[in-house]
Enzyme design. Structure first.
Site, PDB file in Angstrom:
ATOM      1  N   PHE A  58      58.641  20.538 -41.298  1.00 15.67           N
ATOM      2  CA  PHE A  58      57.646  21.548 -40.950  1.00 15.67           C
ATOM      3  C   PHE A  58      56.625  21.778 -42.065  1.00 15.67           C
ATOM      4  CE2 PHE A  58      61.799  22.785 -39.005  1.00 15.67           C
ATOM      5  CZ  PHE A  58      61.504  22.321 -37.734  1.00 15.67           C
ATOM      6  N   GLN A  59      56.570  20.826 -42.993  1.00 16.11           N
ATOM      7  CA  GLN A  59      55.628  20.960 -44.104  1.00 16.11           C
ATOM      8  C   GLN A  59      54.276  20.380 -43.704  1.00 16.11           C
ATOM      9  OE1 GLN A  59      57.576  22.960 -45.850  1.00 16.11           O
ATOM     10  NE2 GLN A  59      57.847  21.850 -47.745  1.00 16.11           N
ATOM     11  N   GLU A  87      62.033  18.057 -44.615  1.00 12.39           N
ATOM     12  CA  GLU A  87      60.844  18.893 -44.626  1.00 12.39           C
ATOM     13  C   GLU A  87      59.975  18.633 -43.394  1.00 12.39           C
ATOM     14  OE1 GLU A  87      58.804  18.916 -48.433  1.00 12.39           O
ATOM     15  OE2 GLU A  87      60.592  18.074 -49.387  1.00 12.39           O
ATOM     16  N   PRO A  95      69.007  18.589 -44.576  1.00 15.67           N
ATOM     17  CA  PRO A  95      67.786  19.336 -44.897  1.00 15.67           C
ATOM     18  C   PRO A  95      66.644  18.437 -45.354  1.00 15.67           C
ATOM     19  CG  PRO A  95      69.465  19.673 -46.585  1.00 15.67           C
ATOM     20  CD  PRO A  95      70.129  18.952 -45.467  1.00 15.67           C
TER      21      PRO A  95
END
Length: 275
Positions: free
Chosen positions: A29-30, A27, A25
């Site tokens: 798509f931040q 990020e 996990p």
């Protein structure tokens, strides 16, 4: 992983990643559609016109809007890089990025269904959601205000360094600064309300879509019981593969320190006295 900033989501994601069986996990798509960048300091204070507060923040840097090709490449890379050998993919998303992320997926797929249908078009139907919350919103806001000013989002004591910022970076786009963070009551109050609204929005989004998160992980329970919490979560997710040895040992150092505690107490005292 549905979260708000400084809620303990990075600690949880680092531990899940270290297990070797729960995806990786990150990020990816931040990013905001209009700039292609993650939130910059002033993005947290849109609508705020306090000149004293804004003087503490750098001007917003320009970027390049995200198009369908860029969104498609990022999704493809994330699915390839953030999936473990047992086929589990994991990612993290803050509430503030959800609309831009969904718009990017719709640009790729042409899907015009509701949010959940759009997510399933990207990731498949077997979606599991974990929500991360923090009860002490003042402490959370203090942590965020300090990180916004210093641009240091994780402790350097982490055993895994953050990705180097760049065009393909999933992390913050600005290097840490040498500036000493400054206390500001209005900034902390604004961020407290922003974080509370984001957390409430996730909860409402789940309810609107008939989703029961696999677990709601609470920061104040996660930190003192990291190992047991994550092991229980793996079981609830149906991940039976044996995790890596010692994966649940803390891999990050807490950034909270005496200054954070002092700021929290100062803020609460000022609130009690009427601001």
């Amino acid at each position: 992983m549905a979260a708000t900033p400084r809620s303990g989501s990075t600690l949880l994601c680092e531990t899940l990643r270290a297990s070797g069986v729960a995806g990786r996990p990150e990020e990816p798509f931040q990013r905001l559609r209009d700039s292609g960048l993650s939130h910059q300091p002033r993005d947290y204070f849109r609508g705020v016109d306090d000149p004293e507060l804004l003087a503490l923040l750098p001007e917003r840097r320009p970027g390049a809007p995200i198009d369908a090709d860029d969104a498609r490449e990022r999704l493809t890379r994330a699915l390839a890089e953030d999936t473990t050998a047992n086929g589990v993919f994991a990612t993290k998303l803050m509430w503030g990025y959800l609309p831009d992320f969904l718009a990017g997926i719709r640009a790729i797929t042409g899907d015009d269904g509701d949010d959940l249908a759009t997510l399933r078009s990207a990731f498949g139907r077997d979606l599991r959601f974990v929500q991360v919350r923090r009860r002490d919103k003042v402490a959370q806001a203090v942590s965020l205000w300090r990180a916004i000013q210093t641009q240091q989002w994780r402790d350097e004591g982490s055993t895994r360094p953050a990705r180097v910022p760049g065009p393909d970076s999933a992390f913050r786009d600005a290097a840490p600064t040498e500036a000493e963070p400054v206390y500001h009551h209005g900034a902390i109050a604004h961020l407290r309300d922003l974080l509370a609204a984001g957390e409430a929005a996730w909860t409402a989004w789940f309810a609107d879509h008939g989703i029961a998160p696999v677990r709601v992980v609470v920061y104040e329970q996660l930190v003192p019981a990291l190992g047991p919490t994550v092991r229980e979560l793996l079981g609830e997710l149906g991940i039976d593969d044996p995790p890596a040895e010692g994966f649940d040992r803390p891999r990050m150092q807490r950034q909270s320190n005496g200054t954070s505690a002092a700021w929290r107490e100062r803020f609460l005292a000022e609130e009690a006295a009427g601001g």
